[in-house]
Motif scaffolding. Structure first.
Motif, PDB file in Angstrom:
ATOM      1  N   TRP A 531      42.765  41.398  33.212  1.00 13.71           N
ATOM      2  CA  TRP A 531      42.440  42.144  31.995  1.00 13.71           C
ATOM      3  C   TRP A 531      43.607  43.048  31.611  1.00 13.71           C
ATOM      4  O   TRP A 531      44.188  43.736  32.467  1.00 13.71           O
ATOM      5  CB  TRP A 531      41.180  42.971  32.224  1.00 13.71           C
ATOM      6  CG  TRP A 531      40.742  43.725  30.979  1.00 13.71           C
ATOM      7  CD1 TRP A 531      40.051  43.218  29.923  1.00 13.71           C
ATOM      8  CD2 TRP A 531      40.994  45.095  30.696  1.00 13.71           C
ATOM      9  NE1 TRP A 531      39.854  44.184  28.984  1.00 13.71           N
ATOM     10  CE2 TRP A 531      40.428  45.357  29.427  1.00 13.71           C
ATOM     11  CE3 TRP A 531      41.653  46.114  31.375  1.00 13.71           C
ATOM     12  CZ2 TRP A 531      40.479  46.607  28.821  1.00 13.71           C
ATOM     13  CZ3 TRP A 531      41.721  47.367  30.778  1.00 13.71           C
ATOM     14  CH2 TRP A 531      41.138  47.605  29.512  1.00 13.71           C
ATOM     15  N   ALA A 532      43.956  43.031  30.309  1.00 13.94           N
ATOM     16  CA  ALA A 532      45.056  43.866  29.788  1.00 13.94           C
ATOM     17  C   ALA A 532      46.325  43.648  30.600  1.00 13.94           C
ATOM     18  O   ALA A 532      46.814  42.535  30.710  1.00 13.94           O
ATOM     19  CB  ALA A 532      44.633  45.332  29.754  1.00 13.94           C
ATOM     20  N   GLU A 533      46.876  44.723  31.213  1.00  9.40           N
ATOM     21  CA  GLU A 533      48.114  44.591  31.997  1.00  9.40           C
ATOM     22  C   GLU A 533      47.875  43.962  33.363  1.00  9.40           C
ATOM     23  O   GLU A 533      48.826  43.674  34.088  1.00  9.40           O
ATOM     24  CB  GLU A 533      48.783  45.959  32.187  1.00  9.40           C
ATOM     25  CG  GLU A 533      49.373  46.555  30.924  1.00  9.40           C
ATOM     26  CD  GLU A 533      48.307  47.204  30.053  1.00  9.40           C
ATOM     27  OE1 GLU A 533      47.186  47.444  30.568  1.00  9.40           O
ATOM     28  OE2 GLU A 533      48.566  47.446  28.866  1.00  9.40           O
ATOM     29  N   GLY A 534      46.611  43.749  33.727  1.00 11.10           N
ATOM     30  CA  GLY A 534      46.307  43.132  35.004  1.00 11.10           C
ATOM     31  C   GLY A 534      46.185  44.149  36.119  1.00 11.10           C
ATOM     32  O   GLY A 534      46.705  45.275  36.039  1.00 11.10           O
ATOM     33  N   ASN A 535      45.492  43.756  37.176  1.00 12.27           N
ATOM     34  CA  ASN A 535      45.318  44.626  38.339  1.00 12.27           C
ATOM     35  C   ASN A 535      45.226  43.726  39.570  1.00 12.27           C
ATOM     36  O   ASN A 535      44.176  43.176  39.885  1.00 12.27           O
ATOM     37  CB  ASN A 535      44.048  45.469  38.190  1.00 12.27           C
ATOM     38  CG  ASN A 535      44.022  46.617  39.179  1.00 12.27           C
ATOM     39  OD1 ASN A 535      44.463  46.472  40.311  1.00 12.27           O
ATOM     40  ND2 ASN A 535      43.488  47.750  38.740  1.00 12.27           N
ATOM     41  N   VAL A 536      46.345  43.544  40.241  1.00 13.76           N
ATOM     42  CA  VAL A 536      46.416  42.642  41.388  1.00 13.76           C
ATOM     43  C   VAL A 536      46.875  43.387  42.647  1.00 13.76           C
ATOM     44  O   VAL A 536      47.592  42.848  43.481  1.00 13.76           O
ATOM     45  CB  VAL A 536      47.351  41.451  41.091  1.00 13.76           C
ATOM     46  CG1 VAL A 536      46.752  40.562  40.023  1.00 13.76           C
ATOM     47  CG2 VAL A 536      48.728  41.938  40.661  1.00 13.76           C
ATOM     48  N   THR A 537      46.415  44.641  42.769  1.00 16.33           N
ATOM     49  CA  THR A 537      46.787  45.446  43.942  1.00 16.33           C
ATOM     50  C   THR A 537      45.576  45.818  44.782  1.00 16.33           C
ATOM     51  O   THR A 537      45.684  46.650  45.685  1.00 16.33           O
ATOM     52  CB  THR A 537      47.514  46.733  43.504  1.00 16.33           C
ATOM     53  OG1 THR A 537      46.624  47.521  42.689  1.00 16.33           O
ATOM     54  CG2 THR A 537      48.770  46.397  42.714  1.00 16.33           C
ATOM     55  N   VAL A 538      44.416  45.202  44.509  1.00 15.76           N
ATOM     56  CA  VAL A 538      43.191  45.629  45.184  1.00 15.76           C
ATOM     57  C   VAL A 538      43.176  45.233  46.659  1.00 15.76           C
ATOM     58  O   VAL A 538      42.358  45.757  47.432  1.00 15.76           O
ATOM     59  CB  VAL A 538      41.948  45.045  44.484  1.00 15.76           C
ATOM     60  CG1 VAL A 538      41.836  45.574  43.079  1.00 15.76           C
ATOM     61  CG2 VAL A 538      41.998  43.535  44.492  1.00 15.76           C
ATOM     62  N   LEU A 555      36.637  49.100  32.308  1.00 19.13           N
ATOM     63  CA  LEU A 555      35.528  49.144  31.362  1.00 19.13           C
ATOM     64  C   LEU A 555      35.748  50.171  30.259  1.00 19.13           C
ATOM     65  O   LEU A 555      34.834  50.395  29.445  1.00 19.13           O
ATOM     66  CB  LEU A 555      34.217  49.448  32.099  1.00 19.13           C
ATOM     67  CG  LEU A 555      33.704  48.357  33.043  1.00 19.13           C
ATOM     68  CD1 LEU A 555      32.454  48.825  33.781  1.00 19.13           C
ATOM     69  CD2 LEU A 555      33.416  47.061  32.276  1.00 19.13           C
ATOM     70  N   GLU A 556      36.927  50.791  30.239  1.00 19.93           N
ATOM     71  CA  GLU A 556      37.283  51.772  29.200  1.00 19.93           C
ATOM     72  C   GLU A 556      36.277  52.916  29.148  1.00 19.93           C
ATOM     73  O   GLU A 556      35.902  53.406  28.076  1.00 19.93           O
ATOM     74  CB  GLU A 556      37.376  51.082  27.840  1.00 19.93           C
ATOM     75  CG  GLU A 556      38.425  49.978  27.806  1.00 19.93           C
ATOM     76  CD  GLU A 556      38.395  49.176  26.514  1.00 19.93           C
ATOM     77  OE1 GLU A 556      37.279  48.772  26.094  1.00 19.93           O
ATOM     78  OE2 GLU A 556      39.471  48.954  25.935  1.00 19.93           O
TER      79      GLU A 556
END
Length: 573
Positions: A531-538, A555-556
């Protein structure tokens, strides 16, 4: 260049006019055009070939042109009264002018480039083909247009060459017909042709006898009143196939005829006929086939080539699940019967049995049945039950894989089921067990995506199983802030996606009103990963401490978010 069989002059089963300076135009340079030449060349016809893009036609046509068997004419070089930009009438005008200038009459026109040619990539559209047909009709010339039967004034019968033809290149229907024919039929037909030629030659020899030739009483031809020996009328194909030149002579010599078939070099004694026999006996109808076919998640462009062919070319009866969308069913030709499963709560098993019985009954009547299921038939499609049922009734079905909604559905919502740095594996499960029983769901694993099919209607029970300490789950409970996407009617124009957390997804679903089945749940950290810029650090060490903040950004600041429809570009497919 490869050499091709040289057509032998003589009879043709496809065309029956006399070969006297006739001209046939075959418009196109593809393999279909080459196949049209096979029966026509046997009639010794002059065959100018009109085609787009000179120099780009199939190998067989180029070879036959080099051998002088036909002439190649480049359509683009023909004079035409249209001088401006080409439109659908340009080719028709050029062909009409060309026909007028030919020294002999054009008897037939075959348009083959209405089928895409891999060599040229050109395909004539309906308007252009119709214009050519109308001009031909004005000149009284019959036309055949490939794949456009409404424009045809005559058609070609399917043909098969024995024994050199490669049946692997034939269509499934052609292969079935070929397989049902006796294997010796090619030799039998060839020998019958030789026998006919010898008989005609013998007749010519008799006619050459001069009128004043003296014939003795013993050598004179028999009168109509003379007793004639009865000969067997019907021969088995196997016997015709083994008939030698000597055997043909024995049949025609008028002395021993059929009585000496056991002579050396002729038909063996065991093949001698006592009573009339014909090998092509009447048999019960050939058993049909059943295809178990997956229609993909719903968008017609995601049908596999095999599924599309099964629905549009082979099906004689389609038995469809209720959730297969109309956009897929609309592809089925209007003359094919379609039955939709009458499945509703409490009647699923009854409707399933009804469809299986209908499939067996139709296949036994010789029909090709397509059992159409959503997604991939082996992913919760009850395909195993149907395979065993059909097998128990003497029919081995063909399973045609489809694009599984478990994989394609999330992608339409922008969610990968695996993503480096967010999800290293995924599990697919159903939300409801057999006969409505609950299922045991996998426990929480931070690096794993959980895809739940057919679970939206039982969402409260699923949430309890995932979140509660005593839930029906194999493993640890899920954190309440775990991201989840509820995807309804994936890939269809009215697709809807509710993005939330396990804690709030029930409220989000209630807020949007009536459900749109079929629906699925995608649960895990792959959901917000792109989503958007992404989040791949979880999956990094210590990332759990920032989960609540990560979800809030995704979820803004809301409890859930609803997205309607597809991306714009999917309307182009």
């Amino acid at each position: 260049m490869t050499a091709f069989p040289v057509p032998q002059p003589g009879a043709s089963l496809l065309l029956a006019f006399r070969p006297v300076k006739k001209i046939v135009l075959v418009i196109g340079g593809n393999q279909l055009a080459a196949s049209r030449h096979s029966p026509l060349l046997k009639l010794k016809l002059l065959l100018p070939l009109l085609r787009k893009a000179a120099g780009r036609c199939c190998e067989e046509l180029r070879w036959r042109a080099e051998q002088g068997q036909l002439s190649l004419v480049d359509l683009d070089t023909l004079p035409c009264s249209i001088t401006g930009p080409a439109d659908h009438t340009r080719d028709g005008k050029a062909i009409d002018t060309f026909v007028y200038t030919l020294p002999d009459r054009v008897e037939l026109v075959c348009i083959t480039d209405t089928v895409t040619s891999p060599a040229s990539g050109f395909r004539r559209d309906w308007d252009s083909a119709e214009h050519i047909v109308r001009l031909c009709q004005h000149r009284g010339i019959p036309t055949n247009v490939a794949d456009m039967p409404d424009l045809c004034s005559f058609t070609f019968m399917a043909s098969h060459r024995f024994p050199a033809a490669d049946s692997k290149s034939a269509s499934p229907l052609q292969r079935d017909i070929i397989a049902s024919l006796p294997k010796e039929i090619g030799s039998a037909v060839e020998n019958t042709g030789k026998l006919r030629a010898l008989a005609k030659s013998s007749d010519a020899d008799v006619r050459d006898l001069s009128d004043d030739q003296e014939l003795s009483e013993d050598s004179a031809p028999g009168t109509p009143n003379e007793p004639i020996e009865q000969r067997t009328t019907y021969w088995p194909i196997s016997r015709l196939a083994r008939l030698t030149d000597d055997g043909m002579g024995a049949v025609l010599d008028g002395e021993d005829g059929l009585r000496s078939l056991s002579a050396p070099g002729r038909i063996s004694p065991e093949d001698a006929l006592v009573t009339p026999v014909h090998q092509l006996t009447l048999t019960p109808p050939r058993q049909g086939r059943i295809f178990l076919v997956g229609s993909g998640p719903g968008h017609p462009s995601l049908l596999t080539v095999a599924t599309h062919a099964a629905l549009t070319r082979h099906a004689q009866l389609v038995l469809s699940d209720k959730l297969v969308p109309a956009a897929v069913l609309d592809l089925i030709p209007s003359g094919v019967e379609v039955r939709i499963a009458r499945k509703f709560p409490g009647n699923a098993d009854g409707a399933q049995t009804e469809l299986m019985e209908a499939a067996v009954e139709a296949a036994r009547r010789g029909l090709t049945v397509v059992r159409l299921k959503q997604g991939d038939p082996t992913v919760y499609g009850r395909v195993g039950e149907e395979i065993l049922y059909f097998r128990a009734h003497g029919i081995e079905p063909v399973v045609v894989p489809g694009v599984s909604s478990a994989l394609a559905g999330p992608i339409f919502a922008g969610i990968p089921v695996t993503q480096r740095g967010a999800a290293e594996s995924f599990v697919v499960c159903t939300g409801v067990g057999r006969a409505g029983r609950s299922v045991s769901l996998p426990g929480y694993a931070r690096s794993r995506t959980l895809v739940v099919l057919m679970g939206v209607a039982r969402l409260p029970q699923l949430l309890h199983a995932l979140l509660a300490e005593n839930g029906a789950r194999d493993g640890a409970p899920y954190p309440a802030h775990t991201p989840v996407a509820l995807i309804e009617r994936a890939s269809m124009p009215d697709q809807r996606v509710v993005s939330s957390t396990l804690r709030d997804i029930a409220a989000g679903l209630e807020s949007i009103g009536e459900q749109r089945p079929p629906g699925m749940l995608v649960i895990g950290w792959s959901v917000p990963s792109l989503w958007a810029e992404g989040n791949v650090t979880v999956l990094e060490e210590g990332a759990e401490a920032h989960d609540e903040e990560r979800v809030s950004v995704w979820l803004e600041g809301k409890r859930w978010r609803v997205a309607e429809g597809l991306e714009m570009h999917w309307g182009e497919w």
